[in-house]
Every structure is written in structure tokens, then in C-alpha cells.
Design an enzyme around this catalytic site. Structure first.
Site, short mmCIF file in Angstrom:
data_model
loop_
_atom_site.label_atom_id
_atom_site.label_comp_id
_atom_site.label_asym_id
_atom_site.label_seq_id
_atom_site.Cartn_x
_atom_site.Cartn_y
_atom_site.Cartn_z
N LYS A 35 0.81 -1.22 0.00
CA LYS A 35 0.00 0.00 0.00
C LYS A 35 0.84 1.27 0.00
CE LYS A 35 -1.04 0.38 4.98
NZ LYS A 35 -2.15 0.43 5.96
N TRP A 45 12.02 -1.42 10.40
CA TRP A 45 12.34 -0.67 11.61
C TRP A 45 12.99 -1.55 12.68
CZ3 TRP A 45 8.49 3.69 13.15
CH2 TRP A 45 8.16 4.45 12.03
N GLU A 113 19.90 -10.92 24.53
CA GLU A 113 18.74 -10.07 24.76
C GLU A 113 17.89 -10.67 25.88
OE1 GLU A 113 16.50 -9.01 21.34
OE2 GLU A 113 18.15 -7.93 20.39
N ASP A 207 -4.40 -4.38 8.53
CA ASP A 207 -5.25 -4.61 7.36
C ASP A 207 -5.52 -6.09 7.10
OD1 ASP A 207 -5.12 -1.82 6.96
OD2 ASP A 207 -3.31 -2.02 5.76
N HIS A 228 6.64 -2.53 24.16
CA HIS A 228 8.08 -2.42 24.31
C HIS A 228 8.38 -1.43 25.44
CE1 HIS A 228 12.34 -2.02 23.45
NE2 HIS A 228 12.22 -3.03 22.62
N ARG A 274 9.85 -8.62 28.43
CA ARG A 274 9.39 -7.28 28.07
C ARG A 274 8.12 -6.86 28.80
NH1 ARG A 274 10.23 -7.08 21.48
NH2 ARG A 274 12.48 -6.88 21.52
N HIS A 335 4.11 -2.46 20.63
CA HIS A 335 5.22 -2.83 19.74
C HIS A 335 4.91 -4.02 18.83
CE1 HIS A 335 9.25 -3.26 18.26
NE2 HIS A 335 9.44 -4.41 18.86
N GLU A 359 3.76 -11.14 11.20
CA GLU A 359 2.98 -10.67 12.34
C GLU A 359 1.48 -10.79 12.10
OE1 GLU A 359 2.95 -6.82 15.41
OE2 GLU A 359 4.29 -6.85 13.66
N ARG A 370 6.01 -12.70 23.08
CA ARG A 370 7.08 -13.02 22.14
C ARG A 370 8.45 -12.90 22.79
NH1 ARG A 370 10.23 -9.57 18.21
NH2 ARG A 370 9.39 -7.87 19.47
N SER A 375 10.70 -12.69 16.05
CA SER A 375 9.73 -12.34 15.01
C SER A 375 10.34 -12.35 13.62
CB SER A 375 9.11 -10.97 15.31
OG SER A 375 10.11 -10.01 15.58
#
Length: 538
Positions: A35, A45, A113, A207, A228, A274, A335, A359, A370, A375
Site C-alpha cells: 500500500k 524498523w 537479549e 489490514d 516495548h 518485556r 510494539h 505478524e 514473544r 519475530s
């Protein structure tokens, strides 16, 4: 004239959509519908990295256990096992395509992490998602069998009399028209824009999930949203994500007095899962009355910061935050969405011919929460299964004549704009980090009222268009107006799904926290399964 026809339509151009399109057999004709432009989704990102147990000190079993633990009892063990066991081959595939992961000497570099028991997160500085998506997009543009349809907005799925998916309607170049295909793959990402505070880009309006739900696909666990803990909080700035990897490298969460308060809420402090860190910040801010906390990077050597986080340095400097001399002001933001359209390991939804990846899908990997950096891995591992896809065989369909319309929707757009502006704050306040029944029920009533008003607008007929109809929009502003309507309708449906399922789950688990039901209950180790208006535990 007949309808344009492809073997496969892929809707979405993030990591899942791009990699899935590349994995489809070369003999299939593919339409990649996005789109906006390529490289505008949330994958682009993604900062932290991609998790994979490929070092000698690690194993898929350890990765499996960490994922199951983070998922708080709702992961599908077989789905997670499939993920971790295919991680190494997926990383190899990305490296062969040209993704330049950071290396330590000749070996792929890996960092630790939160909630990982081993350093297993591969990265490309702090722009891992961008590195992956840029490489995949370049590969897609070189493929003769893939046609990219940019600035094209998917409006509705085309179901035949056997309830098989055989295409979509799109809004593109001032036309509402249909494209036929033997398989449709939804890879539209999440729905973070339903919240006023989110790290997601503007295109993340849920969407794919909304389209699938309105067509009768089964949705699972939409109440589980990951907030997040650390988004940049500066007046006027977008909620730019400060990667979990920053804390993995040794950064500390502190309040205005300099106290490392996270240990008051969990023994792992900043490296707790998280959802716990987000609630710790939320609770601490409520207790202190402060507007934000800080992420202090003083414990990380400056040369390490420059090497690992150049993009974070650049963005923070733009907003007058020098991370070498002062801490970063942060608060939580929506997030990642753990729920989505139920799929199996072949990405098949409950509708024949309709698939979902990334996702948008609910594979069962993430459960209620998660594990960091799983992801991107899920996008690649599950999208690779599309190499085995066999599209439906469809008859040729004659297209109807294009009907020209010159409607002026300015008055209707006043209502749409009001809803679009007010909905995210409503969802943030009612279905954000901490939830309770009274506020959620009020929000559900408001969303239902807005949905009813939206469906009564004349704009709705162009979103609910039939395969026997096609339209040419003559009004100069008609296309952006119709897109705004369609996105707002999708966000309303996403907000409704989140609120209804969050109100239904009278316990707290993973990314779902109820102030009025704070305990995690053994009797609730079940999924929320949604068949349009039916709500049940399964």
C-alpha cells in the site's frame, strides 16, 4: 475483457512478504501488493536482530525452552520446535542472499537479549530489519515472475461459492478493481497504529487481520499485545524504539533520582521479559508521578555504542539527546502483536486458498509473549514453506465494465477523521499495559457505535465491493479519502477484536494484564479463538 490473473498474490512487503515471494516457485506468476512503497513496514524498523541458536555454546533445545518460557503457557510446542530447528538454514539463506550481519573476526557476532539464556541474536548494527528488507527487496526487483504493485491498497478478499479465496479487490490509481489468483498470502504486519503510543510505522493498521476476519477466517489471541519498555519520549518526537539490545549490552533503567528501580519488580531487573519491564516502568511512573524514566548507557564502552547503535545515536541526536553524556528518556509503547490469523506450518488459514505469514499470522510460536528477536526469524522460517505452495486452479472470469463515480465524500470524511483521531487514544487507555473490565466495556460500546456509523456511510460500498463491480474514482481526492475510510474501518475491527478478547480473558498472562484479575490461572492455559462474532475458549 477478463480480470487480471496471477498464480499468487502477496499482500505486504515486509520481511515475511518479500521472503515469501522469493520462495515461491519461479514458474508461478506473483503480484506483490504494497500500500506504500517497498521498505516501509515494521520489519524495516526492526533494530535488535534475529534470534538463532547456531553457536557451539547454544542449541535449538535451549532456544525452544526460552521461547516456551516467554510464551507463558500458550506457545504451540511443535510450532516452536519447527521454528528453532529451521533457524540455522534460514540464516544461511539470508547470508547467501547478501545480508551483511555483523561479525566477530570470521564468525557471525551474537548478542544477548532479555529472556534468552544464551547470546544468540544476530544483528547488522542496530538496523538489522533494514539490512534484511533492503536485501530482499533488491532480490524481488530482479525476479521476472514477480510484479510489484505499489501504492495499492487491498480492500476485500474474493471468495467463490465454495468459500475459497481466489483474489482481492484493490484501490490503485483511482480505481477499485479486482485481481484474481489461485492463492492469496497476507503479510501486512501488525496493527500497532490502533494505539496512540506505538513504535510501529504508519502503515501498521492491521489490514490483513481485518480483511481475513471480515471474510470469516479464524483469529487467535488478539488480546496479547507486547508493549516495548523503551521508546524514546521527547516532546514532538515519534515513539522511536530503543532496542532491547541496548539493555542486553549493559544499559540500566533509572528513574529521576538515578535508582535502578526495575529490580524492585523482578530479580532480573532490566533483562526481565518485556511485559514485566513495561509494567515495572508503568507502575513506577504511577507511583512517582513522573512522565518518563531513563535508559542510561554509561556502563557500555563508547566505542561499543558507536559500533552497535549508530542509528540510535543519530535519531537521539536529532532530538537533542546525546546518549554519551546523558540518559535517554523512555516510556513503554505498543510494539508487537502476538495474535493474528490462525495458520498451520504451511501458512494455511481456515479459508482454502488464503495464507498468512509474519505478524499477521498466529503460528503458535509466540504464545502470550514473544521472545525478543524471534519475530524476524518466524518471518523467514515460515515464509520459506511457501516454496511448497500449490495454488488453486481457477476459471477465467469476465470483468464487468468500469463504472465511473464522482462522489464528494467531504461530509462523511468529517466523521471518519474524528474516529481515526480518537480511536488510538481510546484503545491505549482501555486496552494498553494495564486493563480492567469497567473501562474495556465502555470502550467496546464506543467502538461498536463507531463501527455501526462507519458501515452506514456510502463509502462502505466501495470497501464491501462485489466481484461483479469495478469503479473509477473521478474526484481528485477520492482515492486518499477512500483509503482513510478503509484503514479506519480496519483499525476499528482490530480494536474491537483486542477489546473483546481482553475482556473475555479474566486472568493476567504474558502481554495481557488485568488489574482486576492480576493472577495467572492454570484453568486459563487456553487460546482465545474468534470466529467472527463467536467468542470462545479452545
Amino acid at each position: 475483457m477478463i480480470y487480471p490473473k496471477f498464480d499468487v498474490i502477496v499482500v505486504g512487503s515486509g520481511a515475511a512478504g518479500l521472503y515469501g515471494a522469493l520462495c515461491l516457485p519461479d514458474n508461478l506468476s506473483v503480484a506483490l501488493v504494497t500500500k506504500d512503497q517497498l521498505n516501509t513496514g515494521a520489519s524495516d524498523w526492526a533494530q535488535g536482530g534475529i534470534a538463532a541458536a547456531i553457536s557451539a555454546e547454544d542449541s535449538p533445545k535451549l532456544h525452544l525452552n526460552d521461547t516456551l518460557k516467554a510464551g507463558a503457557g500458550l506457545c504451540d510446542r511443535l510450532a516452536v520446535k519447527f521454528l528453532v530447528e529451521h533457524a540455522e538454514s534460514s540464516i544461511k539463506s539470508l547470508v547467501e542472499m547478501g545480508v551483511a550481519f555483523d561479525r566477530h573476526q570470521s564468525q557471525l557476532a551474537m548478542t544477548l537479549e532479555a529472556a534468552h539464556s544464551r547470546p544468540r541474536v544476530l544483528h547488522a548494527a542496530d538496523t538489522t530489519g533494514r539490512a534484511i528488507v533492503a536485501t530482499l527487496a533488491q532480490q524481488v526487483l530482479q525476479k521476472n515472475n514477480i510484479q510489484v504493485l505499489s501504492q495499492a491498497f487491498a480492500l476485500k478478499l474474493w471468495l467463490n461459492s465454495r468459500q475459497e479465496c481466489q483474489g482481492i479487490s484493490i484501490l490503485k490509481d483511482h480505481h477499485v478493481s479486482w485481481i484474481q489468483a489461485g492463492a492469496v498470502i497476507l503479510a501486512t504486519g501488525g496493527g500497532g497504529q490502533v494505539f496512540s503510543q506505538t513504535t510501529n510505522p504508519e502503515v501498521s493498521t492491521g489490514d490483513g487481520v481485518a480483511l481475513a476476519w471480515r471474510s470469516g477466517a479464524t483469529i487467535r489471541d488478539p488480546e496479547f499485545v507486547q508493549f516495548h519498555p523503551t521508546a524514546l519520549t521527547v516532546p514532538g518526537a515519534p515513539r522511536f524504539l530503543i532496542s532491547e539490545a541496548v539493555r542486553g549490552e549493559g544499559a540500566h533503567l533509572i528513574d529521576h533520582s538515578g535508582k535502578r528501580f526495575a529490580f524492585d519488580y523482578h530479580p532480573d531487573g532490566e533483562l526481565a521479559p518485556r511485559d514485566i519491564v513495561s509494567r515495572a516502568i508503568f507502575s513506577h511512573l504511577q507511583k512517582t508521578g513522573e512522565s518518563h524514566v531513563f535508559l542510561d548507557l554509561q556502563a557500555i564502552p563508547p566505542e561499543r555504542i558507536r559500533y552497535r547503535f549508530p542509528n540510535i545515536i543519530r535519531v537521539c541526536q536529532h532530538w537533542d539527546v546525546d546518549i554519551f553524556t546523558k540518559p535517554i528518556p523512555v516510556t513503554p509503547a505498543a510494539h508487537y502483536w502476538m495474535g493474528g490469523i490462525i495458520v498451520d506450518t504451511m501458512n494455511q488459514t481456515s479459508i482454502p486458498g488464503l495464507y498468512a505469514v509474519g505478524e499477521t499470522a498466529s503460528t503458535g510460536v509466540h504464545g502470550a509473549n514473544r521472545l525478543a528477536s524471534n519475530s524476524l526469524l518466524e518471518c523467514i522460517v515460515y515464509a520459506s514453506q511457501l516454496a511448497k505452495l500449490q495454488p488453486l486452479s481457477l476459471p477465467t472470469v469476465v470483468a464487468p465494465a468500469m463504472k465511473e463515480i464522482s462522489a464528494d465524500w467531504d461530509k462523511e470524511l468529517n466523521l471518519v477523521t474524528i474516529i481515526r483521531n480518537q480511536l488510538p487514544e481510546l484503545i491505549w487507555q482501555s486496552a494498553g499495559i494495564c486493563r480492567n473490565a469497567r473501562i474495556m466495556e465502555q470502550a467496546i460500546a464506543q467502538v461498536k457505535d463507531w463501527r455501526s456509523q462507519m458501515h452506514n456511510l456510502s463509502l462502505n460500498q466501495y470497501v464491501a465491493v462485489l466481484p461483479t463491480q469495478q469503479f473509477k474514482l473521478r474526484h481528485a481526492l477520492a482515492e486518499p479519502q477512500l483509503k482513510l475510510y478503509a484503514e479506519t474501518l480496519n483499525l476499528l475491527d482490530i480494536g474491537y477484536l483486542i477489546l473483546k478478547s481482553a475482556a473475555f480473558r479474566t486472568e493476567s498472562r504474558g502481554g495481557h494484564y488485568r488489574e482486576d484479575y492480576p493472577d495467572t490461572l492454570d484453568s486459563w492455559q487456553l487460546h482465545t479463538i474468534i470466529h467472527q462474532e463467536q467468542w470462545s475458549k479452545s
